[in-house]
Design a protein around this motif. Structure first.
Motif, PDB file in Angstrom:
ATOM      1  N   HIS A  59      -0.289  -5.549  17.055  1.00 29.41           N
ATOM      2  CA  HIS A  59       0.931  -6.259  17.458  1.00 29.41           C
ATOM      3  C   HIS A  59       1.034  -7.604  16.733  1.00 29.41           C
ATOM      4  O   HIS A  59       2.102  -7.960  16.214  1.00 29.41           O
ATOM      5  CB  HIS A  59       0.946  -6.474  18.974  1.00 29.41           C
ATOM      6  CG  HIS A  59       2.049  -7.372  19.437  1.00 29.41           C
ATOM      7  ND1 HIS A  59       3.357  -6.967  19.493  1.00 29.41           N
ATOM      8  CD2 HIS A  59       2.026  -8.668  19.821  1.00 29.41           C
ATOM      9  CE1 HIS A  59       4.100  -7.981  19.913  1.00 29.41           C
ATOM     10  NE2 HIS A  59       3.316  -9.016  20.120  1.00 29.41           N
ATOM     11  N   HIS A  60      -0.064  -8.359  16.693  1.00 30.93           N
ATOM     12  CA  HIS A  60      -0.054  -9.658  16.017  1.00 30.93           C
ATOM     13  C   HIS A  60       0.218  -9.502  14.515  1.00 30.93           C
ATOM     14  O   HIS A  60       0.931 -10.328  13.922  1.00 30.93           O
ATOM     15  CB  HIS A  60      -1.368 -10.408  16.240  1.00 30.93           C
ATOM     16  CG  HIS A  60      -1.514 -10.958  17.617  1.00 30.93           C
ATOM     17  ND1 HIS A  60      -0.625 -11.843  18.177  1.00 30.93           N
ATOM     18  CD2 HIS A  60      -2.451 -10.740  18.563  1.00 30.93           C
ATOM     19  CE1 HIS A  60      -0.998 -12.154  19.403  1.00 30.93           C
ATOM     20  NE2 HIS A  60      -2.107 -11.486  19.662  1.00 30.93           N
ATOM     21  N   ALA A  61      -0.332  -8.464  13.900  1.00 29.39           N
ATOM     22  CA  ALA A  61      -0.087  -8.223  12.473  1.00 29.39           C
ATOM     23  C   ALA A  61       1.391  -7.913  12.231  1.00 29.39           C
ATOM     24  O   ALA A  61       1.987  -8.411  11.265  1.00 29.39           O
ATOM     25  CB  ALA A  61      -0.963  -7.076  11.970  1.00 29.39           C
ATOM     26  N   GLY A  62       1.985  -7.115  13.097  1.00 25.28           N
ATOM     27  CA  GLY A  62       3.407  -6.813  12.974  1.00 25.28           C
ATOM     28  C   GLY A  62       4.267  -8.055  13.145  1.00 25.28           C
ATOM     29  O   GLY A  62       5.219  -8.283  12.388  1.00 25.28           O
ATOM     30  N   GLN A  63       3.930  -8.868  14.144  1.00 28.12           N
ATOM     31  CA  GLN A  63       4.677 -10.109  14.372  1.00 28.12           C
ATOM     32  C   GLN A  63       4.535 -11.050  13.185  1.00 28.12           C
ATOM     33  O   GLN A  63       5.490 -11.702  12.772  1.00 28.12           O
ATOM     34  CB  GLN A  63       4.195 -10.791  15.660  1.00 28.12           C
ATOM     35  CG  GLN A  63       5.038 -11.982  16.059  1.00 28.12           C
ATOM     36  CD  GLN A  63       6.473 -11.604  16.354  1.00 28.12           C
ATOM     37  OE1 GLN A  63       6.735 -10.644  17.068  1.00 28.12           O
ATOM     38  NE2 GLN A  63       7.404 -12.340  15.789  1.00 28.12           N
ATOM     39  N   LEU A  64       3.350 -11.114  12.614  1.00 28.04           N
ATOM     40  CA  LEU A  64       3.113 -11.952  11.439  1.00 28.04           C
ATOM     41  C   LEU A  64       3.954 -11.468  10.257  1.00 28.04           C
ATOM     42  O   LEU A  64       4.529 -12.277   9.518  1.00 28.04           O
ATOM     43  CB  LEU A  64       1.629 -11.958  11.075  1.00 28.04           C
ATOM     44  CG  LEU A  64       1.223 -12.760   9.850  1.00 28.04           C
ATOM     45  CD1 LEU A  64       1.638 -14.221   9.981  1.00 28.04           C
ATOM     46  CD2 LEU A  64      -0.283 -12.648   9.635  1.00 28.04           C
ATOM     47  N   ALA A  65       4.048 -10.165  10.080  1.00 23.67           N
ATOM     48  CA  ALA A  65       4.869  -9.616   9.000  1.00 23.67           C
ATOM     49  C   ALA A  65       6.337 -10.000   9.199  1.00 23.67           C
ATOM     50  O   ALA A  65       7.012 -10.419   8.244  1.00 23.67           O
ATOM     51  CB  ALA A  65       4.721  -8.098   8.935  1.00 23.67           C
ATOM     52  N   VAL A  66       6.825  -9.883  10.415  1.00 23.70           N
ATOM     53  CA  VAL A  66       8.214 -10.249  10.699  1.00 23.70           C
ATOM     54  C   VAL A  66       8.435 -11.737  10.450  1.00 23.70           C
ATOM     55  O   VAL A  66       9.421 -12.135   9.822  1.00 23.70           O
ATOM     56  CB  VAL A  66       8.588  -9.865  12.155  1.00 23.70           C
ATOM     57  CG1 VAL A  66       9.918 -10.480  12.568  1.00 23.70           C
ATOM     58  CG2 VAL A  66       8.633  -8.352  12.299  1.00 23.70           C
ATOM     59  N   ASP A  67       7.530 -12.579  10.927  1.00 23.49           N
ATOM     60  CA  ASP A  67       7.649 -14.026  10.725  1.00 23.49           C
ATOM     61  C   ASP A  67       7.634 -14.390   9.240  1.00 23.49           C
ATOM     62  O   ASP A  67       8.414 -15.230   8.783  1.00 23.49           O
ATOM     63  CB  ASP A  67       6.526 -14.774  11.440  1.00 23.49           C
ATOM     64  CG  ASP A  67       6.624 -14.706  12.951  1.00 23.49           C
ATOM     65  OD1 ASP A  67       7.704 -14.335  13.474  1.00 23.49           O
ATOM     66  OD2 ASP A  67       5.622 -15.022  13.624  1.00 23.49           O
ATOM     67  N   THR A  68       6.754 -13.747   8.490  1.00 20.82           N
ATOM     68  CA  THR A  68       6.655 -14.015   7.054  1.00 20.82           C
ATOM     69  C   THR A  68       7.948 -13.629   6.346  1.00 20.82           C
ATOM     70  O   THR A  68       8.477 -14.396   5.533  1.00 20.82           O
ATOM     71  CB  THR A  68       5.467 -13.258   6.439  1.00 20.82           C
ATOM     72  OG1 THR A  68       4.274 -13.669   7.104  1.00 20.82           O
ATOM     73  CG2 THR A  68       5.336 -13.529   4.957  1.00 20.82           C
ATOM     74  N   LEU A  69       8.458 -12.449   6.648  1.00 16.96           N
ATOM     75  CA  LEU A  69       9.711 -12.013   6.027  1.00 16.96           C
ATOM     76  C   LEU A  69      10.866 -12.932   6.406  1.00 16.96           C
ATOM     77  O   LEU A  69      11.729 -13.235   5.573  1.00 16.96           O
ATOM     78  CB  LEU A  69      10.030 -10.572   6.424  1.00 16.96           C
ATOM     79  CG  LEU A  69       9.166  -9.512   5.760  1.00 16.96           C
ATOM     80  CD1 LEU A  69       9.482  -8.136   6.328  1.00 16.96           C
ATOM     81  CD2 LEU A  69       9.362  -9.527   4.257  1.00 16.96           C
ATOM     82  N   GLU A  70      10.882 -13.393   7.645  1.00 15.94           N
ATOM     83  CA  GLU A  70      11.934 -14.312   8.085  1.00 15.94           C
ATOM     84  C   GLU A  70      11.872 -15.622   7.291  1.00 15.94           C
ATOM     85  O   GLU A  70      12.903 -16.125   6.818  1.00 15.94           O
ATOM     86  CB  GLU A  70      11.786 -14.589   9.581  1.00 15.94           C
ATOM     87  CG  GLU A  70      12.837 -15.519  10.143  1.00 15.94           C
ATOM     88  CD  GLU A  70      12.665 -15.777  11.630  1.00 15.94           C
ATOM     89  OE1 GLU A  70      13.602 -16.304  12.227  1.00 15.94           O
ATOM     90  OE2 GLU A  70      11.578 -15.467  12.179  1.00 15.94           O
ATOM     91  N   ARG A  71      10.678 -16.164   7.128  1.00 15.78           N
ATOM     92  CA  ARG A  71      10.525 -17.413   6.382  1.00 15.78           C
ATOM     93  C   ARG A  71      10.897 -17.246   4.916  1.00 15.78           C
ATOM     94  O   ARG A  71      11.561 -18.099   4.327  1.00 15.78           O
ATOM     95  CB  ARG A  71       9.092 -17.932   6.523  1.00 15.78           C
ATOM     96  CG  ARG A  71       8.780 -18.418   7.940  1.00 15.78           C
ATOM     97  CD  ARG A  71       7.325 -18.710   8.152  1.00 15.78           C
ATOM     98  NE  ARG A  71       6.887 -19.840   7.324  1.00 15.78           N
ATOM     99  CZ  ARG A  71       5.620 -20.172   7.158  1.00 15.78           C
ATOM    100  NH1 ARG A  71       4.664 -19.479   7.756  1.00 15.78           N
ATOM    101  NH2 ARG A  71       5.292 -21.194   6.406  1.00 15.78           N
ATOM    102  N   LEU A  72      10.489 -16.129   4.311  1.00 20.65           N
ATOM    103  CA  LEU A  72      10.828 -15.878   2.906  1.00 20.65           C
ATOM    104  C   LEU A  72      12.331 -15.646   2.728  1.00 20.65           C
ATOM    105  O   LEU A  72      12.926 -16.107   1.751  1.00 20.65           O
ATOM    106  CB  LEU A  72      10.041 -14.690   2.370  1.00 20.65           C
ATOM    107  CG  LEU A  72       8.545 -14.926   2.177  1.00 20.65           C
ATOM    108  CD1 LEU A  72       7.841 -13.625   1.807  1.00 20.65           C
ATOM    109  CD2 LEU A  72       8.292 -15.993   1.130  1.00 20.65           C
TER     110      LEU A  72
END
Length: 169
Positions: A19-32
């Motif tokens: 779950h944390h890895a998925g959330q991190l991926a979403v956060d990273t894509l949002e920032r980029l």
């Protein structure tokens, strides 16, 4: 074999890591995406002004290369930071797998027939070797990412600005 409560705890912890890895991926894509959109807006304004200058026959202003470089550096920083967090999640999952493996091996040793303990010990040593190799690979990849970010962020000579001259003719 391994107690059911231990299996459930490890399963829940693995799902939490996922779950944390998925959330991190979403956060990273949002920032980029945010960085890309800001750069796109700036580029659109700049090119609009340049097009208007060409249409009016005025001298073109220099293109700001620093803005693109700054966006690239910010993107690299986001990726490096996220990568470090992914590595931490991977390390946490590896530690969980190590605990599960060692608990399984201890149970296996208890229930193995006499004289076959060497096989369980060999499997344990292979597990330890794989764990060490993965830790070294993770450390090396983090070092490479930090080195890449440091080389991009290092002070550099001022960027050259190019002016596109209007074609006469």
């Amino acid at each position: 074999m391994i107690a059911q409560h231990l299996i459930r705890a490890h399963h829940a912890e693995s799902l939490d890591h996922f779950h944390h890895a998925g959330q991190l991926a979403v956060d990273t894509l949002e920032r980029l995406t945010d960085l890309s959109l800001r750069h796109l807006r700036g580029s659109t304004d700049t090119h609009g002004q340049r097009a208007q200058a060409v249409a009016e026959g005025e001298q073109l202003t220099p293109v700001d290369v620093d803005a693109a470089v700054s966006t690239f550096e910010a993107s690299l920083h986001v990726l490096t930071e996220s990568y470090g967090r992914w590595i931490k999640l991977l390390e946490a999952q590896m530690q969980l797998m190590q605990r599960t493996t060692h608990a399984s091996l201890e149970d296996l040793q208890r229930w193995m027939p006499s004289g076959t303990e060497f096989a369980v010990e060999a499997v344990g040593l292979l597990g330890d070797a794989a764990e060490s190799a993965s830790e070294l690979a993770a450390d090396a990849s983090v070092a490479v990412a930090r080195s890449a970010e440091a080389s991009v962020s290092a002070p550099r000579a001022p960027a050259r600005r190019r002016t596109v001259a209007a074609k006469a003719g």
